[in-house]
Design a protein around this motif. Sequence first.
Motif, mmCIF file in Angstrom:
data_model
loop_
_atom_site.group_PDB
_atom_site.id
_atom_site.type_symbol
_atom_site.label_atom_id
_atom_site.label_comp_id
_atom_site.label_asym_id
_atom_site.label_seq_id
_atom_site.Cartn_x
_atom_site.Cartn_y
_atom_site.Cartn_z
ATOM 1 N N GLU A 44 19.791 58.010 34.387
ATOM 2 C CA GLU A 44 21.055 57.806 34.310
ATOM 3 C C GLU A 44 21.721 59.134 34.403
ATOM 4 O O GLU A 44 22.968 59.150 34.906
ATOM 5 C CB GLU A 44 21.321 57.351 32.822
ATOM 6 C CG GLU A 44 22.773 56.775 32.632
ATOM 7 C CD GLU A 44 23.215 56.303 31.252
ATOM 8 O OE1 GLU A 44 24.124 55.798 30.903
ATOM 9 O OE2 GLU A 44 22.063 56.033 30.312
ATOM 10 N N THR A 94 28.735 52.795 33.950
ATOM 11 C CA THR A 94 29.772 51.847 34.553
ATOM 12 C C THR A 94 31.122 52.222 34.905
ATOM 13 O O THR A 94 31.842 51.964 35.785
ATOM 14 C CB THR A 94 29.716 50.551 33.603
ATOM 15 O OG1 THR A 94 30.371 51.134 32.386
ATOM 16 C CG2 THR A 94 28.434 49.656 33.696
ATOM 17 N N ILE A 97 31.164 54.567 38.008
ATOM 18 C CA ILE A 97 30.879 53.811 39.250
ATOM 19 C C ILE A 97 32.232 53.123 39.507
ATOM 20 O O ILE A 97 32.796 53.093 40.701
ATOM 21 C CB ILE A 97 30.057 52.613 39.172
ATOM 22 C CG1 ILE A 97 28.479 52.938 39.005
ATOM 23 C CG2 ILE A 97 29.934 51.600 40.078
ATOM 24 C CD1 ILE A 97 27.616 52.191 38.336
ATOM 25 N N ALA A 98 33.091 52.710 38.627
ATOM 26 C CA ALA A 98 34.473 52.140 38.601
ATOM 27 C C ALA A 98 35.484 53.221 39.349
ATOM 28 O O ALA A 98 36.182 52.919 40.113
ATOM 29 C CB ALA A 98 34.918 51.688 37.626
ATOM 30 N N ILE A 131 35.731 44.934 42.577
ATOM 31 C CA ILE A 131 34.430 45.121 42.552
ATOM 32 C C ILE A 131 34.147 46.284 41.371
ATOM 33 O O ILE A 131 33.285 46.275 40.392
ATOM 34 C CB ILE A 131 33.358 45.957 43.799
ATOM 35 C CG1 ILE A 131 33.329 44.644 44.538
ATOM 36 C CG2 ILE A 131 32.196 46.285 43.286
ATOM 37 C CD1 ILE A 131 32.501 45.195 45.826
ATOM 38 N N ALA A 132 35.148 47.209 41.180
ATOM 39 C CA ALA A 132 35.226 48.220 40.167
ATOM 40 C C ALA A 132 35.308 47.367 39.030
ATOM 41 O O ALA A 132 34.662 47.777 37.902
ATOM 42 C CB ALA A 132 36.517 49.368 40.780
ATOM 43 N N ALA A 135 32.384 46.397 37.276
ATOM 44 C CA ALA A 135 31.571 47.566 36.826
ATOM 45 C C ALA A 135 32.224 47.976 35.437
ATOM 46 O O ALA A 135 31.427 47.815 34.486
ATOM 47 C CB ALA A 135 31.640 48.524 37.517
ATOM 48 N N TRP A 136 33.562 47.928 35.252
ATOM 49 C CA TRP A 136 34.293 48.238 33.934
ATOM 50 C C TRP A 136 35.537 47.521 34.124
ATOM 51 O O TRP A 136 36.337 47.678 35.053
ATOM 52 C CB TRP A 136 34.334 49.791 33.801
ATOM 53 C CG TRP A 136 35.003 50.097 32.643
ATOM 54 C CD1 TRP A 136 34.510 49.721 31.325
ATOM 55 C CD2 TRP A 136 36.422 50.662 32.384
ATOM 56 N NE1 TRP A 136 35.357 50.177 30.338
ATOM 57 C CE2 TRP A 136 36.867 50.757 30.930
ATOM 58 C CE3 TRP A 136 37.424 51.021 33.184
ATOM 59 C CZ2 TRP A 136 37.708 50.999 30.436
ATOM 60 C CZ3 TRP A 136 38.698 51.224 32.529
ATOM 61 C CH2 TRP A 136 38.599 51.596 31.173
ATOM 62 N N TYR A 175 30.792 37.204 43.249
ATOM 63 C CA TYR A 175 30.091 37.109 41.713
ATOM 64 C C TYR A 175 29.284 35.852 41.378
ATOM 65 O O TYR A 175 28.292 35.806 40.863
ATOM 66 C CB TYR A 175 31.061 37.649 40.947
ATOM 67 C CG TYR A 175 30.740 37.772 39.387
ATOM 68 C CD1 TYR A 175 29.872 38.666 39.032
ATOM 69 C CD2 TYR A 175 31.412 36.789 38.686
ATOM 70 C CE1 TYR A 175 29.539 38.605 37.642
ATOM 71 C CE2 TYR A 175 30.834 36.538 37.436
ATOM 72 C CZ TYR A 175 30.140 37.567 36.767
ATOM 73 O OH TYR A 175 29.819 37.581 35.691
ATOM 74 N N ASN A 263 36.475 56.423 29.484
ATOM 75 C CA ASN A 263 36.837 55.806 30.664
ATOM 76 C C ASN A 263 38.136 55.431 30.909
ATOM 77 O O ASN A 263 38.343 55.049 32.291
ATOM 78 C CB ASN A 263 35.976 54.230 30.334
ATOM 79 C CG ASN A 263 34.252 54.465 30.512
ATOM 80 O OD1 ASN A 263 33.997 55.842 31.093
ATOM 81 N ND2 ASN A 263 33.722 53.497 30.161
#
Length: 307
Positions: A44, A94, A97-98, A131-132, A135-136, A175, A263
């Motif tokens: 990670e 996540t 990634i977002a 898509i983001a 992820a979050w 999805y 985040n």
Amino acid sequence: MLTRIFATSKPLNFLWVSLYLFLVFAIDWFYTCKRGYTLWAVLEFLAMSGLLIFSVLLVDFIVRKNELSKKNSFVVLGYVFLLSMLAISKLELTGVIAHVLVLMAIRRLISLQSLKSVKKKLFDAAFWIAIASLAWYGAGGNLLLVFLGVLIFDASDYRNWLVPFFAILAVGMIYLAGFFLVNDQFPQYFQLQDWRFDLSEWKNMQTAWPTVYLLILTVIMIPFYWLGYRKIMLIRKKRPLFIVLAAAVAWIIAIGVQPATNNSVVFLVFPLAVAVANLTERNQQRPITEILLWAFLLLPFAARMVI
């Protein structure tokens, strides 16, 4: 010294800022993070390190491609300094990634000023943000940027307002199809919980301090950034206006997404970096600018010693 080094755009500058970010992240991860030294934790760490360094490269590409600054590395430098102020170990994979996906969307939105392939760029931007949000979930608020992009750059064509919805629909269908293939059933309907304003996480200094720091920078830097373009014709203010609105949307997400976490504030880093860099390049001959850059450099380490 820092102003002289980063006043030019060289690949070596990217190496320096990447090493700096990796060092801060490693300190956060192995000394303040409680995830241990398991194989999963190490993987990670490597994944998040790679994504963060890739985000630096992406920011550099956005800046050079869209002329958000002159030929220098001040935006990348500001981006890394501001990102380092966050308690990176409190970020989730996540969330990182977002953040990267939203940067990819911003890359497409800022390039709308050329008015080339507008609908394709709008579709791509909405697609990446959708898509983001998988992820979050908080990243979905950045869809506001897509519609603001239409409003700022090309609001005359009504079809531009519809394109983002097709991108969202496409992500939703992908999805659902993927979920069905994996679980042999469609996701169950769920009931939304009552929204409540929860700032309990901000009682933690690792979350509260970076948020206050970014708030102060927003209040100071964003007005100066916008006023720096007051002598330029309105038609050329579109990209600076988009940066200002991106900061506003980022604050809406930071305050509106509950419970509040690091985040939530990571989306502020890019627009603030552009504002800081713009002020730096306009005042790079002044000694105070060099002092401030060194303060930015050392502040993340000082904050970690105090918190």
